[in-house]
Design an enzyme around this catalytic site. Sequence first.
Site, short mmCIF file in Angstrom:
data_model
loop_
_atom_site.label_atom_id
_atom_site.label_comp_id
_atom_site.label_asym_id
_atom_site.label_seq_id
_atom_site.Cartn_x
_atom_site.Cartn_y
_atom_site.Cartn_z
N HIS A 149 0.94 -1.26 -0.18
CA HIS A 149 0.04 -0.07 0.02
C HIS A 149 0.89 1.35 -0.09
O HIS A 149 0.46 2.25 -0.22
CB HIS A 149 -0.94 0.00 1.02
N ASP A 179 0.30 -7.75 1.52
CA ASP A 179 0.60 -6.21 1.41
C ASP A 179 2.24 -5.80 1.57
O ASP A 179 2.68 -5.49 2.52
CB ASP A 179 0.17 -5.59 3.04
N SER A 259 4.69 3.03 7.72
CA SER A 259 4.33 1.80 7.23
C SER A 259 5.33 1.26 6.24
O SER A 259 6.09 2.11 5.67
CB SER A 259 3.06 1.90 6.17
#
Length: 415
Positions: A149, A179, A259
């Site tokens: 992402h 992911d 992230s």
Amino acid sequence: MSNEYNYYTPESGPDYNYEQNQEPKKKEKKKMPKLIKVISLALVFGIVASVAFQATNLVADRFLGTTENREVKSVDNTKISQSTGETAKSDIASIAEEVMPSVVSITNLSVQQVQSFFGGIQEQESKSVGSGIIISQNDSELLIITNNHVVEGNETLTVSFVDEESVEAQVKGTDAAKDLAVIAVQTKEIKDTTMDQIKVAALGNSDQLQVGESVIAIGNALGYGQSVTSGIVSATGRELDGIDEKLIQTDAAINPGNSGGALLNANGEVVGINTAKVATDTVEGMGYAIPISSVSDIIENLMNQETKTKVSEAEQGQLGIQGVDVTADSSEMYNMPTGVYVSEVIAGGGAKKAGITKGSVITGINGTSIDGMQALKEQLQYYRAGETVKITVATPEKNGEYAKRDVEVTLGKKS
């Protein structure tokens, strides 16, 4: 009425009245006045108490470790002590200093279609930030692991290193279901001074993590640059919607921009890839990371894929299908794999010629997993019309189960 305080009055001197012809009495020794006694006792008590206090401090310092490093200066016969002013370095500071050169900041510039005020559709440039971990280097590339992402939908990707030097990066491979993504930077584009400062991260064993174990998170929080937070492993084996992997839960702060960054153990080894946090008014301290050991095979597969370069929109190929997303919820409800459900196969297209049928589910392209139409379209940006790609398709069988197979599809031109 009695006095509130008792006062001491010294005695008068000795009696000098003697009787005549009386044999002289032996001279008695003078008694010490009571005031002097009290003062003497007070001095003795003070000295004893001082010695006892100093002895107690010495014992406490020896056994409790309360002494500080002090520099002693002599002034004549009097000594004074002064702190050396040295900065104590914690284990966290040492680990951060060692690992920060292995963590990068990632900037994703993308173009999104948004509805205008008048109801039309217009394109708008969007910028997002994330983090990544340098995990390998080959003859020509520096390889960085991050979250899918973080890089999805990108027009350009920029990587910034510990010395704040920035270089453009390309996607190596992605796995939307997990992911995960691996991106590559050409080493020839990196300055020698930067290469001297960066390093490949050491990977640990996330299978050995224990609840309560200390962990450290490093990442590009809010796009402000590298920052460090710490906490413990709150739990393992957690599940979140949209991520097909059991996750590590931690109370180390993981904020937007973290992230793709590193979750480290006390040895400074990467045990997780920071990926998400629960952000509500009623929840605090719930961050999640992908355990590194569980996805090591996937990471290796992504690292060994060919580095992808986007082709112009006019040159991009197409499969020749129409489809809808099979989400995690739909997958569980209908007992089918996540991916793209083929609702229509276009006559004359590459999919039709390759034998893909309506009702099949596309789950991958050239080894990269697909979890929906957005992921499929994004992967097709790297292939020209006329190129042949390997499509992984799950087809329903009589028993209701889906069987996966790979088919070669020659991409057609966009109509």
